[in-house]
Write an enzyme that holds these catalytic residues in place. Structure first.
Site, PDB file in Angstrom:
ATOM      1  N   LEU A  84       0.842  -1.194   0.000  1.00 37.07           N
ATOM      2  CA  LEU A  84       0.000   0.000   0.000  1.00 37.07           C
ATOM      3  C   LEU A  84       0.873   1.237   0.000  1.00 37.07           C
ATOM      4  O   LEU A  84       1.946   1.240   0.584  1.00 37.07           O
ATOM      5  CB  LEU A  84      -0.834   0.037   1.275  1.00 37.07           C
ATOM      6  CG  LEU A  84      -2.202  -0.618   1.291  1.00 37.07           C
ATOM      7  CD1 LEU A  84      -2.918  -0.230   2.560  1.00 37.07           C
ATOM      8  CD2 LEU A  84      -3.023  -0.207   0.088  1.00 37.07           C
ATOM      9  N   GLU A 113      -9.767   1.187   8.749  1.00 35.21           N
ATOM     10  CA  GLU A 113      -9.438   0.036   9.597  1.00 35.21           C
ATOM     11  C   GLU A 113      -8.079   0.227  10.247  1.00 35.21           C
ATOM     12  O   GLU A 113      -7.238   0.948   9.725  1.00 35.21           O
ATOM     13  CB  GLU A 113      -9.377  -1.238   8.723  1.00 35.21           C
ATOM     14  CG  GLU A 113     -10.690  -1.546   8.032  1.00 35.21           C
ATOM     15  CD  GLU A 113     -10.508  -2.394   6.770  1.00 35.21           C
ATOM     16  OE1 GLU A 113      -9.493  -3.109   6.669  1.00 35.21           O
ATOM     17  OE2 GLU A 113     -11.389  -2.321   5.898  1.00 35.21           O
ATOM     18  N   LYS A 115      -4.343  -0.705  11.139  1.00 38.49           N
ATOM     19  CA  LYS A 115      -3.280  -1.395  10.419  1.00 38.49           C
ATOM     20  C   LYS A 115      -2.464  -2.179  11.445  1.00 38.49           C
ATOM     21  O   LYS A 115      -1.757  -1.597  12.268  1.00 38.49           O
ATOM     22  CB  LYS A 115      -2.412  -0.340   9.733  1.00 38.49           C
ATOM     23  CG  LYS A 115      -1.377  -0.878   8.805  1.00 38.49           C
ATOM     24  CD  LYS A 115      -0.750   0.304   8.066  1.00 38.49           C
ATOM     25  CE  LYS A 115       0.454  -0.081   7.261  1.00 38.49           C
ATOM     26  NZ  LYS A 115       1.396  -0.940   7.941  1.00 38.49           N
ATOM     27  N   ASP A 117       0.440  -4.506  12.957  1.00 40.05           N
ATOM     28  CA  ASP A 117       1.860  -4.625  12.648  1.00 40.05           C
ATOM     29  C   ASP A 117       2.274  -6.092  12.734  1.00 40.05           C
ATOM     30  O   ASP A 117       2.749  -6.567  13.759  1.00 40.05           O
ATOM     31  CB  ASP A 117       2.662  -3.776  13.641  1.00 40.05           C
ATOM     32  CG  ASP A 117       4.029  -3.430  13.094  1.00 40.05           C
ATOM     33  OD1 ASP A 117       4.275  -3.714  11.904  1.00 40.05           O
ATOM     34  OD2 ASP A 117       4.845  -2.874  13.849  1.00 40.05           O
ATOM     35  N   TYR A 236      -8.624  -9.035   6.478  1.00 39.86           N
ATOM     36  CA  TYR A 236      -9.215  -7.760   6.060  1.00 39.86           C
ATOM     37  C   TYR A 236      -9.450  -7.590   4.555  1.00 39.86           C
ATOM     38  O   TYR A 236      -9.785  -6.511   4.105  1.00 39.86           O
ATOM     39  CB  TYR A 236      -8.346  -6.600   6.545  1.00 39.86           C
ATOM     40  CG  TYR A 236      -6.861  -6.762   6.293  1.00 39.86           C
ATOM     41  CD1 TYR A 236      -6.353  -6.806   5.009  1.00 39.86           C
ATOM     42  CD2 TYR A 236      -5.970  -6.858   7.356  1.00 39.86           C
ATOM     43  CE1 TYR A 236      -5.005  -6.950   4.780  1.00 39.86           C
ATOM     44  CE2 TYR A 236      -4.608  -7.005   7.137  1.00 39.86           C
ATOM     45  CZ  TYR A 236      -4.134  -7.043   5.849  1.00 39.86           C
ATOM     46  OH  TYR A 236      -2.794  -7.195   5.625  1.00 39.86           O
ATOM     47  N   LYS A 299      -9.795   2.563   2.744  1.00 41.41           N
ATOM     48  CA  LYS A 299     -10.112   1.904   1.473  1.00 41.41           C
ATOM     49  C   LYS A 299     -11.424   2.450   0.927  1.00 41.41           C
ATOM     50  O   LYS A 299     -12.329   2.760   1.701  1.00 41.41           O
ATOM     51  CB  LYS A 299     -10.296   0.391   1.674  1.00 41.41           C
ATOM     52  CG  LYS A 299      -9.107  -0.327   2.239  1.00 41.41           C
ATOM     53  CD  LYS A 299      -9.487  -1.765   2.606  1.00 41.41           C
ATOM     54  CE  LYS A 299      -8.289  -2.470   3.227  1.00 41.41           C
ATOM     55  NZ  LYS A 299      -8.676  -3.738   3.884  1.00 41.41           N
ATOM     56  N   LYS A 323       0.283   6.249   8.399  1.00 37.85           N
ATOM     57  CA  LYS A 323       1.119   5.636   9.445  1.00 37.85           C
ATOM     58  C   LYS A 323       1.253   6.546  10.655  1.00 37.85           C
ATOM     59  O   LYS A 323       1.515   7.738  10.525  1.00 37.85           O
ATOM     60  CB  LYS A 323       2.518   5.348   8.875  1.00 37.85           C
ATOM     61  CG  LYS A 323       2.511   4.353   7.712  1.00 37.85           C
ATOM     62  CD  LYS A 323       2.993   2.985   8.110  1.00 37.85           C
ATOM     63  CE  LYS A 323       4.494   2.909   8.248  1.00 37.85           C
ATOM     64  NZ  LYS A 323       4.966   1.544   8.457  1.00 37.85           N
ATOM     65  N   CYS A 417      35.830   0.782  35.681  1.00 39.46           N
ATOM     66  CA  CYS A 417      34.765  -0.207  35.835  1.00 39.46           C
ATOM     67  C   CYS A 417      34.062   0.002  37.167  1.00 39.46           C
ATOM     68  O   CYS A 417      34.701   0.007  38.213  1.00 39.46           O
ATOM     69  CB  CYS A 417      35.343  -1.612  35.747  1.00 39.46           C
ATOM     70  SG  CYS A 417      34.142  -2.886  36.128  1.00 39.46           S
ATOM     71  N   CYS A 420      34.989  -3.316  39.344  1.00 43.53           N
ATOM     72  CA  CYS A 420      36.323  -3.690  39.822  1.00 43.53           C
ATOM     73  C   CYS A 420      37.326  -2.543  39.762  1.00 43.53           C
ATOM     74  O   CYS A 420      38.467  -2.682  40.195  1.00 43.53           O
ATOM     75  CB  CYS A 420      36.860  -4.886  39.038  1.00 43.53           C
ATOM     76  SG  CYS A 420      37.296  -4.487  37.335  1.00 43.53           S
ATOM     77  N   CYS A 435      35.226  -3.355  30.234  1.00 46.17           N
ATOM     78  CA  CYS A 435      36.168  -3.577  31.320  1.00 46.17           C
ATOM     79  C   CYS A 435      37.101  -4.689  30.847  1.00 46.17           C
ATOM     80  O   CYS A 435      36.654  -5.807  30.590  1.00 46.17           O
ATOM     81  CB  CYS A 435      35.436  -4.006  32.583  1.00 46.17           C
ATOM     82  SG  CYS A 435      36.546  -4.656  33.835  1.00 46.17           S
ATOM     83  N   CYS A 441      37.286  -9.323  37.106  1.00 43.03           N
ATOM     84  CA  CYS A 441      36.118  -8.479  37.379  1.00 43.03           C
ATOM     85  C   CYS A 441      34.965  -9.371  37.862  1.00 43.03           C
ATOM     86  O   CYS A 441      34.488 -10.226  37.116  1.00 43.03           O
ATOM     87  CB  CYS A 441      35.737  -7.739  36.099  1.00 43.03           C
ATOM     88  SG  CYS A 441      34.386  -6.586  36.302  1.00 43.03           S
TER      89      CYS A 441
END
Ligand code: ZN
Length: 713
Positions: A84, A113, A115, A117, A236, A299, A323, A417, A420, A435, A441
């Site tokens: 589309l 309608e 949409k 995903d 749909y 539509k 969208k 870090c 440590c 690190c 560590c």
């Protein structure tokens, strides 16, 4: 083998395989590696073939057989599946409405309608029964996923008779004899979050979004796993010859009466103002929906007008998609934690004022790395935008500067870090700080210990708290120490008694039988996941060959790229690691692929073989077959390649290269019958309507990366 012996072994194998199947599919607790499983199945198949009098219809070879096939058949779409046109602005919707009015006047309505995903699906019903389910594929040809679709609970395999319909003499049906209905397979948020949590726990890449998760799940080879993924469907668009409907709405209402899943979140609009109202309503309200939506589809409702408007080469002229902008929430950044992971990467994690997003309350969000923090110019106390992507925790995408107070504080990415105190190093390529003190560590050490014992690695039953205690009491410092633990050691742990200590030691002891590929994975080499460990283990056969391999040789392994090759090489060129490997070897762990009990012949001895494409058995099984006959698998063609074993849809690159180097190309039949001398029992396939453009070894991985734009229907 004597007949009586063969009979006993067949019975034994059936028992083992059935139990393994049960544990794998029902309990979600696999006890055998794929390789072990395949080998047992192969042995059973061989014995049954040699002793046909013991064959049984309920043998796992007869039952599981089809589920082990890796390919999907392809069929052409009766009507092309187009995409589309997308718009992001209401003015573009207005432009669409103007174009339509110019074509057909102004006495028409719109069907608006949601949409969804997800991933597009095309279902064909024949005589009221689900006949076939095809993915969009390339729009002209789709993958046949009927078997998988049958595991999606809201897709009826048989249509319902609508109320008031009296079945006559059986010749009249309440539905068209044959029709197609298109829609979307999607994964609701709850199922998506659950799946990703599981994947992260197993150190697998989480799916980027519910759409990728849905499309990856729909292409799973094992249809029984599809059922566990919690997919749903919404339909749909109905298509067929001479459908008895005047409008799109009537078609959807009929579909709904026949028991097909049709969303009730739709509205007939007669002008742009009503469309805008519908869009605005759902832009907010969709946040409360249990599934992902990314827009509104508009539509033309009257079917004769749709026909009149027709199609461009790419899309219908009678529909457009609006969208939504990605879902965001605005909230306050309270503080930033810096977390050290198993591989030493330090990740900034934001603590937020709790806020509602995509149906969940968000309190923490990822900031990725220092560069990202700098780009965002983020300050503690700022108001930030949060988006939910594929990560378990959402990410921060921006700062609302207009809301910045005077008391905000610039955060400083630590130079040392946090765990440590070692000075961090920056990996420029990944823009991540690490690190480097991997052997000292605490977080990294504990992370490696947890990984080593995990279910997909050594499968030793131990909680994180146990490992923490073992580490804190200086009983375990590296993974080799697990095998030197005694009962006395374990009784030093808080709350441990004889029984718990014995259970743990038994579990440790049993891990000595864990196959080499999982041991290799358990070592926790950076970037070496389950799949990579498997291919590396099978390619080289044992640990010494891997440890001695050059980066170049490592690159020959299928799926191993530069980063992984470098990482493996570095691991084995570190004396401390080699010492751990030596101690694990002494402890009796598996450091070679077990080949002796599956050696079928030495017909391929000294030959390096490259395989490409799909076969009547899985690619892993084919590779195992090559190994079992003494051959070696390689991922790339070179002068040393004995021949290229090409299945259906073999990679054109490989075929070309083989031709260029004058290397023989052999098909599956020829290979089985002439080279290793076993006849293939399965060579029937559905009509492969179209050659795929490249090696389609892993549908799931590919789909994972695939970005679809626009609605597909
Ligand atoms: Zn550290």
């Amino acid at each position: 083998m004597e007949k009586s012996q063969a009979y006993l072994r067949i019975q034994e194998l059936r028992g083992i395989i059935e139990e393994a199947n049960r544990l794998y599919y029902k309990e979600n607790a696999p006890t055998l590696s794929d390789y072990e499983f395949d080998m047992l199945l192969k042995e059973l198949e061989k014995l049954e073939k040699e002793n046909p009098e013991y064959a049984a219809a309920d043998s796992p070879t007869a039952k599981v057989g089809s589920d082990l096939r890796k390919e999907f058949d392809q069929y052409p779409h009766r009507y092309p599946m187009l995409s589309l046109g997308n718009t992001y602005d209401i003015s573009e919707v207005q432009a669409f409405a103007d174009r339509v009015a110019k074509g057909i006047g102004d006495s028409f309505t719109y069907s608006c309608e949601l949409k969804f995903d997800g991933t597009a699906i095309c279902l064909t019903y024949r005589d009221g029964k689900l006949f076939r389910a095809l993915t969009r594929g390339d729009g002209t040809v789709g993958d046949d996923v009927t078997r998988n679709v049958k595991h999606i609970s809201n897709i009826p395999q048989e249509l319902e008779c609508p109320a008031g319909f009296v079945p006559g003499d059986g010749r009249r049906q309440p539905w068209p004899k044959e029709f197609e209905i298109r829609g979307e397979i999607y994964m609701p948020w709850a199922a998506f979050d659950r799946l990703n949590e599981e994947r992260v726990k197993d150190e697998e890449q989480p799916f980027a979004n519910p759409r990728n998760a849905a499309s990856g799940s729909l292409k799973l080879i094992d249809s029984r796993m599809v059922a566990e993924r919690g997919l749903e469907c919404t339909l749909y668009h109905m298509l067929g010859e001479d459908l008895p409907f005047r409008t799109h709405q009537e078609a959807l209402e009929a579909a709904s009466e026949w028991g097909l899943p049709v969303s009730d979140k739709r509205r007939i609009c007669s002008n742009i103002n009503e469309i805008e109202e519908f869009i605005n309503y759902w832009d907010t309200e969709r946040k409360n929906l249990p599934y992902a939506t990314d827009g509104i589809v508009i539509k033309v409702n009257e079917l004769p007008y749709q026909a009149q408007l027709g199609y461009t080469a790419k899309a219908p002229r009678w529909a457009v998609a609006y969208k939504f902008k990605a879902e965001q929430a605005l909230t306050k950044l309270l503080s930033i934690d810096y977390q050290v992971g198993r591989t030493g990467a330090v990740t900034p994690v934001a603590n937020l004022e709790p806020v509602q997003l995509s149906g969940t309350v968000v309190k923490r969000a990822s900031l990725h790395n220092a560069d990202q923090m700098e780009i965002l110019d983020i300050h503690i106390g700022d108001y930030v935008y949060v988006e939910k992507g594929g990560e378990i925790i959402p990410k921060i995408t921006g700062v609302e500067l207009s809301k910045r107070g005077t008391d905000v504080v610039l955060p400083h990415f630590p130079e040392k870090c946090p765990d440590c105190g070692t000075t961090l190093v920056k990996d420029e390529e990944e823009a991540k700080s690490f690190c480097p003190n991997s052997t000292g560590c605490p977080t990294q050490i504990k992370g490696r210990l947890v990984h080593f014992l995990s279910r997909k690695a050594m499968n030793v039953i131990a909680g994180d708290a146990t490992i923490e205690q073992l580490f804190n009491k200086a009983l375990v410092w590296n993974v080799a120490d697990f095998y030197e633990l005694t009962k006395e050691h374990l009784l030093m742990l808080d709350g441990w008694k004889d029984k718990s200590a014995e259970r743990f030691l038994k579990s440790i002891s049993e891990s000595r039988k864990v196959p080499f590929e999982r041991v290799l994975y358990a070592l926790g080499i950076r970037y070496v996941g389950e799949t990579t460990a498997k291919s590396v283990a099978r390619h080289f056969g044992d640990i010494d060959a891997i440890a001695g391999a050059s980066v170049e040789t490592l690159l020959e392994v299928e799926d191993v790229g530069q980063v992984i090759a470098d990482s493996i090489w570095e691991y084995f060129n570190d004396q401390a690691n080699m010492e751990i490997v030596r101690r694990l070897k002494d402890a009796g762990l598996q450091f070679a692929v077990k080949g002796e009990d599956v050696e079928l012949s030495d017909k391929l001895k000294g030959m390096t073989i490259v395989i490409s494409g799909n076969f009547s058995i899985s690619r892993d099984q084919m590779k195992a077959l090559i190994t079992a006959h003494g051959g070696k698998n390689s991922g790339s063609i070179s002068g040393k390649t004995a021949f290229l074993l090409a299945g259906e849809k073999a990679g054109p690159e490989k075929l070309k290269k083989a031709e260029g180097l004058g290397i023989r190309v052999i098909g599956e039949q020829e290979f089985l019958q002439e080279i290793i001398g076993t006849a293939s029992e399965k060579n029937t396939k559905g009509p492969a309507a179209k050659e795929a453009p490249n090696d389609s070894a892993s549908n799931e991985t590919k789909d994972h990366n695939e970005e679809f734009t626009g609605t597909l229907f």
